[in-house]
Design an enzyme around this catalytic site. Structure first.
Site, PDB file in Angstrom:
ATOM      1  N   HIS A   1      35.731  52.182  42.590  1.00 42.68           N
ATOM      2  CA  HIS A   1      36.504  51.738  42.114  1.00 42.68           C
ATOM      3  C   HIS A   1      37.019  52.600  41.100  1.00 42.68           C
ATOM      4  O   HIS A   1      36.715  52.670  40.878  1.00 42.68           O
ATOM      5  CB  HIS A   1      35.207  50.739  41.839  1.00 42.68           C
TER       6      HIS A   1
ATOM      7  N   ARG B   1      42.082  44.546  35.744  1.00 43.12           N
ATOM      8  CA  ARG B   1      43.898  44.924  35.541  1.00 43.12           C
ATOM      9  C   ARG B   1      44.476  43.304  36.034  1.00 43.12           C
ATOM     10  O   ARG B   1      46.014  43.452  35.681  1.00 43.12           O
ATOM     11  CB  ARG B   1      43.900  45.908  36.535  1.00 43.12           C
TER      12      ARG B   1
END
Lengths: 548, 210
Positions: A326, A346
């Site tokens: 990740h 994000r």
């Protein structure tokens, strides 16, 4: 030449300098990409490192690629033999579910709906799993601008066309019904509008998707999901829950079918034999193996137990050299390293900034590309170093200046994490670095979760083929429920069938013959059950606990 | 460099390099760790619940070991996770409309109306939730407000352990939350998509590739 994360300290820009550049740099320019995606992956993604792959030497997938650390475990010798089972009286059930996360509980509930009796064995406690830690959300194509076909295409493309189309078809096709099932069980989802009749679900974008498809509850979707699932299964009188009962071996019958398992009762330091008409392995992934020295976002129990058990009894595995790192794990402070910052941050607009104050990748590109790009920045000296920890900056102040309300409602987990880091995310960016997050491959299953071994089913992260070689955000929470329920339903068709013949460890003896031929008989024993720093040894535990 | 701190965990003297969480300290002396551990830092699973007394303090506080810093001279006792049989079992599908939710609270959590207002649950909550108020709101039928109070509950069961009336506050809060979702959440986009799928108007086609 590849640079590895744990190699000698690499050149990087001091945090204070990077911070100053970030504060004074107007507009955050995007540094143009100098290499196509495939080259970026090959040069910087950890899967492509020289020491990240080998070939399996024994078993049903002999010759297949596998991470060497994982190969040692799944080609390991059994923890127990016949002598350990002498004089133990078996308990009988229709379905034995091994694993207490979302997949295991979904399987147990589906098997109950179909009328089967269920024993659910958890190594830690039902609910202790990666499911409860999931933050971002779950994919389901419900939008006007979206379709099952788009979800299907995005999933296959995100996985580099390596997924099994039949599994992906089942995954995306069941998604809307799974959301309805969760709501019926009492799970909340965020709404786009005020909660009135006619309100629609809030949809977020995920990296690598062509439509906003992530459904969520705040940024602790997994907690909301797992506490509802756990309550549902704990309230069901037809399910016997055995907490603190890791599975140490499967059982086979005369026909080579899976016929139950041997559990270790930690409380009483004794083995227990469970004879079952079908076994569903839902043991999760392998993050706590810390492949290539990476920190992990995974919970304590993620030690690849189910892979070792399934492979030893004859199931096939696939894509065992493919893992998801990740992009945004905590890099500093070190004692929290690996902790996850949700992709939701994000998704809502936060940018990644290197030590020169530049952006360097589309933040919503597929996860493997974003990870490779971050590792490239670190390897090429544009990373940021703080107390010896190297990473890049996640510009939360930029996001929160635009949308100051996010912290109190939508990004509760981020606020909590930043607080523990001693950082005010409105003022200071977080130092992040990729963290080992997900095992893309696993045991081969069909669309009912069935493996090549009759009587053995797999669901959740232990299974492979659903995500190909890279998983999209939100497809894991979906996968565990779709295939958990499929496996539970399919296994329940065996409920009430006669239990005949002998049950034992014949497959272990067969496996040991194979190990001997391959020269692997003196290798490690598996499953691991706990990470190395958990200080657990089965024999030592049995001996000391019995002394009282 | 790293400072070594000494603390006492479950009767063992433990030395660990700071900064470390209580959980990291508990692993530092080679003791086998097979319980009271789960998410290891995220603070969402509630497994690592413990009692903590800090140096110079008389008061004992509850904490989650994974998200609490180990401090010098701290005394820590982990609280083993126990699973007693649930006294009041309910089927969420049997609560069929909101008119019945107050009845369900009375039936499945009859002790809730007898809350002594001792605040034991509030003090026990490692997340700082206003548990006692959540119980009162549930009994009063103010379900939305009760559900909001329990929104960030991690189901560590410390309030259930602390309650002298046996109310099981976190489970009461969860029943209220579940009932609200199951009875009120009817997203129009989801309903439309399910209709399309059931009519056969939308299927993913594994063969129709671009």
């Amino acid at each position: 030449m590849r640079t590895e994360p744990m190699a000698a300290p690499m050149a990087a820009i001091p945090f204070s300098v990077a911070l100053q550049t970030w504060q004074t740099m107007p507009g955050q320019p995007m540094r143009p990409s100098d290499s196509p995606p495939q080259t970026l992956l090959e040069r910087f993604h950890p899967d492509y490192a020289a020491q990240a792959t080998c070939r399996l030497m024994v078993g049903a997938s002999k010759g297949a690629r596998c991470h060497p650390l994982l190969a040692r475990i799944i080609q390991g010798n059994a923890l127990i033999g016949d002598v350990d089972l002498a004089a133990l009286a078996p308990v009988t059930t229709d379905i034995l579910v091994i694993g207490g996360g979302g997949a295991g509980v979904a399987a147990a509930l589906a098997a109950r709906e179909a009328g089967a009796d269920v024993i659910l064995a958890a190594k830690l406690r039902v609910g202790d799993s990666n499911t409860v830690m999931a933050e971002g959300g779950i994919q389901a194509a419900v939008g006007d601008d979206d379709s099952l076909q788009r979800h299907y295409d995005d999933t296959l493309k995100g996985g580099h066309q390596a997924a099994d189309p039949a599994l992906v078809e089942r995954l995306v096709g069941q998604a809307p019904a799974i959301i309805r099932w969760l709501i019926q069980l009492g799970m909340h989802f965020d709404l786009a509008d005020s909660p009135t009749p006619g309100a629609r679900l809030l949809r977020k974008r995920a990296g690598g998707t062509t439509a906003a498809r992530i459904l969520s509850y705040r940024d602790f979707t997994g907690l909301e999901m797992m506490r509802v699932l756990r309550e549902a299964v704990e309230l069901d009188r037809g399910v016997t829950i055995l907490n603190r009962h890791p599975a140490v071996e499967l059982l086979s019958n005369d026909h080579g079918h899976c016929a139950g398992a041997v559990l270790y009762d930690l409380e009483h330091a004794t083995l227990r034999i469970i004879r079952a008409r079908a076994v569903i392995l839902a043991t999760g992934g392998a993050g706590r193996l810390h492949l290539q020295g990476f920190a992990t976002s995974n919970h304590y129990g993620a030690t690849a137990d189910g892979l070792a058990l399934a492979y030893r009894i004859g199931a096939r595995v696939r894509d065992m050299d493919s893992f998801q790192f990740h992009p945004t794990g905590i890099a500093w402070p070190q004692h929290l390293a690996g902790g996850l910052i949700s992709e939701a941050v994000r998704s809502l607009g936060a940018k990644l900034i290197n030590g020169l104050g530049e952006r360097f990748i589309d933040e919503l590109a597929p996860r493997d590309l974003v990870t490779a790009a971050i590792l490239r920045e670190c390897a090429e000296g544009r990373g940021v170093v703080r107390d010896g920890q190297v990473g890049v900056l996640l510009d939360t102040p930029g996001l929160l200046a635009e949308k100051p309300d996010l912290l109190s409602r939508q990004l509760v987990s981020l606020a909590h994490l930043a607080d523990r880091c001693g950082i005010d995310p409105r003022r200071e960016p977080l130092l992040i670095r990729p963290t080992l997050h997900y095992q893309n491959g696993g045991v081969e299953i069909d669309r009912h979760g069935a493996t090549a071994v009759p009587g053995l089913y797999c669901a959740g992260e232990v299974a492979g083929g659903i995500h190909g070689r890279n998983r999209l955000m939100g497809n894991a929470l979906l996968d565990i429920l779709v295939f958990g329920r499929e496996a539970g339903k399919a296994a329940a068709t065996l409920a009430g069938t006669p239990l005949t013949g002998r049950v034992g460890l014949e497959h272990v003896r067969d496996w040991q013959r194979q190990l001997t031929y391959a020269g692997l008989i003196n290798g490690p024993r598996s499953p691991l059950l706990y990470p190395a720093y958990g200080n657990f040894d089965l024999r030592a535990h049995m001996a000391t606990a019995r002394k009282g | 460099m790293d400072e070594i701190i000494h603390l006492r965990i479950d009767g063992r003297d433990v030395a660990v390099a700071a900064p470390a969480s209580i959980l990291q300290a508990a692993m530092a002396d080679g003791t086998a760790l097979t319980a009271n551990v789960g998410c290891m830092g995220q603070g969402v699973c509630g497994a690592c619940r413990c009692l903590v007394r800090r140096e110079g303090e008389k008061q004992i506080a509850t904490a989650l070991a994974c998200e609490t810093r180990a401090e010098a001279a701290m005394q820590v006792s982990f609280i083993v996770y126990f699973t007693p049989d649930k006294p009041h079992r309910y089927d969420i599908a049997a609560i069929q409309d909101l008119w019945q939710l107050s009845d369900a609270v009375d039936r499945h959590f009859p002790e809730a109306a007898h809350c002594r207002h001792c605040s034991g649950c509030d003090r026990a909550c490692p997340k700082g939730l206003s548990v006692q108020q959540g119980v009162a709101l549930s009994v009063a039928g103010d379900f939305a407000a009760a559900a909001a109070i329990f929104e960030q509950c991690v189901m560590c069961n410390l309030c259930t352990l602390a309650c002298p009336e046996g109310i099981w506050p976190n489970h009461l809060g969860l029943m209220v939350r579940r009932a609200i979702a199951a009875l009120t959440l009817r997203p129009s986009d989801l309903i439309r998509r399910l209709n399309e799928i059931e009519r056969g108007a939308m299927t993913p086609d594994a063969t129709e590739k671009e």
